[in-house]
Motif scaffolding. Structure first.
Motif, PDB file in Angstrom:
ATOM      1  N   ALA A 166       4.384   0.374   6.489  1.00 40.00           N
ATOM      2  CA  ALA A 166       5.220   1.643   6.138  1.00 40.00           C
ATOM      3  C   ALA A 166       4.383   2.516   4.823  1.00 40.00           C
ATOM      4  CB  ALA A 166       6.575   1.558   5.941  1.00 40.00           C
ATOM      5  N   ILE A 167       4.381   3.694   4.767  1.00 42.75           N
ATOM      6  CA  ILE A 167       3.600   4.255   3.513  1.00 42.75           C
ATOM      7  C   ILE A 167       4.978   4.860   2.782  1.00 42.75           C
ATOM      8  CG2 ILE A 167       1.983   5.979   2.734  1.00 42.75           C
ATOM      9  CD1 ILE A 167       0.728   3.749   4.465  1.00 42.75           C
ATOM     10  N   GLY A 168       5.592   3.771   2.129  1.00 43.59           N
ATOM     11  CA  GLY A 168       6.814   4.205   1.383  1.00 43.59           C
ATOM     12  C   GLY A 168       6.225   5.012   0.351  1.00 43.59           C
ATOM     13  N   ALA A 169       5.275   5.331  -0.036  1.00 43.04           N
ATOM     14  CA  ALA A 169       4.803   6.174  -1.238  1.00 43.04           C
ATOM     15  C   ALA A 169       4.617   7.633  -0.770  1.00 43.04           C
ATOM     16  CB  ALA A 169       3.503   5.470  -1.784  1.00 43.04           C
ATOM     17  N   GLY A 170       4.784   7.838   0.633  1.00 44.72           N
ATOM     18  CA  GLY A 170       4.307   9.013   0.932  1.00 44.72           C
ATOM     19  C   GLY A 170       4.330   9.696   2.390  1.00 44.72           C
ATOM     20  N   ALA A 171       5.321   8.964   3.281  1.00 44.42           N
ATOM     21  CA  ALA A 171       5.153   9.096   4.518  1.00 44.42           C
ATOM     22  C   ALA A 171       6.783   9.203   5.073  1.00 44.42           C
ATOM     23  CB  ALA A 171       4.499   8.329   5.564  1.00 44.42           C
ATOM     24  N   PHE A 172       7.654   9.279   4.518  1.00 43.81           N
ATOM     25  CA  PHE A 172       9.098   9.631   4.896  1.00 43.81           C
ATOM     26  C   PHE A 172       9.319  10.763   5.592  1.00 43.81           C
ATOM     27  CE2 PHE A 172      13.943   9.830   4.341  1.00 43.81           C
ATOM     28  CZ  PHE A 172      14.117   8.780   5.235  1.00 43.81           C
ATOM     29  N   ASN A 173       9.824  10.864   6.581  1.00 39.81           N
ATOM     30  CA  ASN A 173      10.186  12.410   7.237  1.00 39.81           C
ATOM     31  C   ASN A 173      11.764  12.351   7.661  1.00 39.81           C
ATOM     32  OD1 ASN A 173       7.103  13.453   8.564  1.00 39.81           O
ATOM     33  ND2 ASN A 173       7.279  11.282   7.952  1.00 39.81           N
ATOM     34  N   ALA A 174      12.154  13.351   7.386  1.00 33.92           N
ATOM     35  CA  ALA A 174      13.751  13.529   7.625  1.00 33.92           C
ATOM     36  C   ALA A 174      14.071  15.144   7.725  1.00 33.92           C
ATOM     37  CB  ALA A 174      14.588  13.045   6.427  1.00 33.92           C
ATOM     38  N   THR A 175      15.129  15.368   8.201  1.00 31.14           N
ATOM     39  CA  THR A 175      15.594  16.842   8.290  1.00 31.14           C
ATOM     40  C   THR A 175      15.982  17.286   6.679  1.00 31.14           C
ATOM     41  OG1 THR A 175      17.765  16.553   8.526  1.00 31.14           O
ATOM     42  CG2 THR A 175      16.391  16.674  10.525  1.00 31.14           C
ATOM     43  N   THR A 188       0.518   6.768  -6.966  1.00 30.02           N
ATOM     44  CA  THR A 188       0.793   6.626  -5.257  1.00 30.02           C
ATOM     45  C   THR A 188       0.703   4.980  -5.349  1.00 30.02           C
ATOM     46  OG1 THR A 188       0.319   8.565  -4.523  1.00 30.02           O
ATOM     47  CG2 THR A 188       0.427   6.687  -2.964  1.00 30.02           C
ATOM     48  N   PHE A 189      -0.343   4.131  -5.949  1.00 30.48           N
ATOM     49  CA  PHE A 189      -0.108   2.851  -5.612  1.00 30.48           C
ATOM     50  C   PHE A 189       0.800   1.988  -6.128  1.00 30.48           C
ATOM     51  CE2 PHE A 189      -5.252   2.828  -5.432  1.00 30.48           C
ATOM     52  CZ  PHE A 189      -5.124   3.544  -4.147  1.00 30.48           C
ATOM     53  N   ASP A 206      -8.130  -1.247   5.421  1.00 30.86           N
ATOM     54  CA  ASP A 206      -7.425  -2.225   4.699  1.00 30.86           C
ATOM     55  C   ASP A 206      -6.915  -1.662   3.727  1.00 30.86           C
ATOM     56  OD1 ASP A 206      -6.291  -4.399   3.402  1.00 30.86           O
ATOM     57  OD2 ASP A 206      -7.984  -5.743   3.902  1.00 30.86           O
ATOM     58  N   VAL A 207      -5.642  -1.111   3.689  1.00 27.41           N
ATOM     59  CA  VAL A 207      -4.750  -0.470   2.750  1.00 27.41           C
ATOM     60  C   VAL A 207      -4.660  -1.499   1.633  1.00 27.41           C
ATOM     61  CG1 VAL A 207      -2.602   0.658   2.238  1.00 27.41           C
ATOM     62  CG2 VAL A 207      -3.607   1.007   4.280  1.00 27.41           C
ATOM     63  N   ALA A 208      -4.202  -2.555   1.815  1.00 21.96           N
ATOM     64  CA  ALA A 208      -3.908  -3.557   0.665  1.00 21.96           C
ATOM     65  C   ALA A 208      -5.264  -3.811  -0.225  1.00 21.96           C
ATOM     66  CB  ALA A 208      -3.313  -4.916   1.261  1.00 21.96           C
ATOM     67  N   ALA A 209      -6.305  -4.047   0.483  1.00 22.90           N
ATOM     68  CA  ALA A 209      -7.492  -4.304  -0.268  1.00 22.90           C
ATOM     69  C   ALA A 209      -7.761  -3.146  -1.167  1.00 22.90           C
ATOM     70  CB  ALA A 209      -8.687  -4.571   0.789  1.00 22.90           C
ATOM     71  N   ILE A 210      -7.639  -1.980  -0.762  1.00 19.75           N
ATOM     72  CA  ILE A 210      -7.802  -0.817  -1.783  1.00 19.75           C
ATOM     73  C   ILE A 210      -6.961  -0.985  -3.088  1.00 19.75           C
ATOM     74  CG2 ILE A 210      -7.684   1.598  -2.149  1.00 19.75           C
ATOM     75  CD1 ILE A 210      -8.386   1.838   0.863  1.00 19.75           C
ATOM     76  N   ILE A 211      -5.701  -1.352  -2.614  1.00 20.71           N
ATOM     77  CA  ILE A 211      -4.995  -1.517  -4.119  1.00 20.71           C
ATOM     78  C   ILE A 211      -5.251  -2.603  -4.963  1.00 20.71           C
ATOM     79  CG2 ILE A 211      -2.386  -1.979  -4.774  1.00 20.71           C
ATOM     80  CD1 ILE A 211      -1.391  -0.070  -2.306  1.00 20.71           C
ATOM     81  N   ARG A 212      -5.498  -3.710  -4.183  1.00 18.46           N
ATOM     82  CA  ARG A 212      -6.031  -5.084  -5.012  1.00 18.46           C
ATOM     83  C   ARG A 212      -7.064  -4.676  -5.751  1.00 18.46           C
ATOM     84  NH1 ARG A 212      -4.053  -7.857  -0.123  1.00 18.46           N
ATOM     85  NH2 ARG A 212      -6.267  -8.063   0.764  1.00 18.46           N
ATOM     86  N   GLU A 254      -5.104   9.963 -10.877  1.00 19.53           N
ATOM     87  CA  GLU A 254      -5.199  10.267  -9.568  1.00 19.53           C
ATOM     88  C   GLU A 254      -5.467  11.625  -9.241  1.00 19.53           C
ATOM     89  OE1 GLU A 254      -1.568  10.340  -6.381  1.00 19.53           O
ATOM     90  OE2 GLU A 254      -2.005   8.409  -7.057  1.00 19.53           O
ATOM     91  N   THR A 255      -6.491  11.859  -8.386  1.00 21.68           N
ATOM     92  CA  THR A 255      -7.180  13.264  -8.088  1.00 21.68           C
ATOM     93  C   THR A 255      -7.360  13.355  -6.824  1.00 21.68           C
ATOM     94  OG1 THR A 255      -8.711  14.742  -8.830  1.00 21.68           O
ATOM     95  CG2 THR A 255      -9.356  12.404  -8.996  1.00 21.68           C
TER      96      THR A 255
END
Length: 389
Positions: free
Chosen positions: A265-274, A217-218, A195-201, A174-175
């Motif tokens: 949801a981008i569970g691999a990289g888009a969680f936001n919290a205090t 990340t995948f 298409d996010v899923a198509a890239i991973i598939r 991953e680069t």
């Protein structure tokens, strides 16, 4: 794609140039100090609701006028913040808030921070809870038991354990430096409606599952989809009911969603919290799960004992001062089994169970990865933990 359809709770109007060249604007200093604290202005989101009542953290202020040794110099925490572009910094000891500062221009106790790949560690916590709930049978289940649409992909034959340990054998190194790398294609798809899923598939198998580490990340994104399929809930909804509503969080968190429909949801990289609420998650991990996360799951996150995941054995996709386990980066026995969640641009959730110390450091580095700043940060965080130990 077959992941759970989600309705975003916020939208924003965006100049087209941002979507054409997202990284050019979002990631550049000093603009990233704003964007990393306002991601809900830039992408669709889904709320992770807190519980009906917040539980304030105990407060026991202590000035941290210590120094750490790096690059043949004695440096202060003020030096650390300046040199590594800290935006938020929170230290808990024995569950009490002992130190807190917000050097970032737009940061503060109520500001929700973009945590990038630290989101993967949150996903791991949720997987552990789902196992205890019985929604997921075993980490040795096949990915395709939950996501049959991946049977014709390279993820056929991989287990959840393979994904948790970044050992699926799927994908190249991953680069971020290569404009057309798979991770850059994924980023563009998320931000521009591809298409996010198509890239991973379409990602090829490059190694035998379970034998070698390759940061992916995948792998983490697929884990989030497995969790949604297993629970019948969106990632945000499950996180709310089974985690966020139970920790006494001060603010709702949120997940960034893809712009394509159905949203995912981008569970691999888009969680936001205090930063404070993230520290509450660290407190669970320092306290054998705090009755919310299974204790054996927390222990698995401190190190697996597998040779290819040991500190110094990760190969080209991990710095040699880290090992890996369960979507967390481990620091080995010499650091008393401390471990940390990490996100690009300098996001940390550092946990030292022996010292009972949790440190959150959010940052706004100019580059996604910066080995020198990472080494300096780990040195400083280790010094703080040693101070309390």
């Amino acid at each position: 794609m077959t992941s759970t359809t989600q309705q975003p709770t916020s939208h924003a109007a965006h100049p087209s140039s941002w979507w054409e060249h997202p990284s050019d604007l979002v990631m550049r200093r000093p603009f990233n100090e704003f964007t990393f604290t306002h991601m809900n202005w830039l992408m669709p989101t889904e709320r992770v609701a807190r519980g009906p009542a917040s539980r304030p953290l105990p407060v026991a202020p202590e000035p941290l006028d210590l120094t750490y040794r790096f690059d043949d110099r004695d440096l202060s925490l003020a030096d650390l913040h300046r040199r590594t572009h800290t935006t938020a910094f929170v230290v808990l000891h024995r569950g009490a808030l002992v130190h807190e500062s917000y050097p970032g221009l737009f940061a503060g106790p109520r500001r929700r921070m973009q945590l990038f790949s630290l989101s993967k560690s949150v996903t791991s916590v949720l997987i552990g809870i789902a196992l205890a709930d019985g929604a997921i049978g075993s980490i040795h289940d096949q990915v395709t038991d939950y996501r049959p649409d991946l049977r014709r992909s390279a993820y056929a034959g991989t287990t959840l354990a393979d994904l948790l340990d970044m050992s699926s054998g799927v994908g190249e190194l991953e680069t971020w430096e290569t404009p057309d790398s798979a991770i850059r294609q994924f980023e563009r798809a998320v931000l521009s409606g591809g298409d996010v899923a198509a890239i991973i598939r379409s990602t090829p198998r490059t190694a035998t599952a379970g034998e070698s580490f390759n940061y992916s990340t995948f792998d983490a994104q697929v884990l989030g989809w497995v969790l949604e399929a297993a629970t019948g809930q969106s990632l945000a909804a499950y996180a709310s009911t089974r985690l966020w509503s139970k920790i006494g969080a001060e603010r709702d968190a949120y997940y960034g969603l893809s712009r394509s429909h159905p949203r995912t949801a981008i569970g691999a990289g888009a969680f936001n919290a205090t930063a404070r609420d993230l520290a509450r998650i660290g407190r669970l991990m320092a306290d054998d799960g705090g009755g919310i996360v299974p204790a054996d799951w927390v222990r698995r996150s401190r190190g697996s004992g597998l040779p290819h995941l040991a500190v110094g054995a990760l190969g080209p996709s991990g710095y040699d001062h880290y090992g890996y386990a369960n979507q967390w980066w481990t620091l080995g026995e010499s650091c008393f089994h401390a471990f940390t969640g990490l996100g690009v641009h300098g996001q940390y959730l550092f946990v030292d169970p022996a010292a009972d110390v949790v440190i959150v450091k959010c940052s706004a580095w100019a580059a996604e990865d910066d080995e020198d700043r990472d080494r300096e940060t780990v040195t400083a965080l280790r010094r703080i933990a040693d101070h309390f130990a």
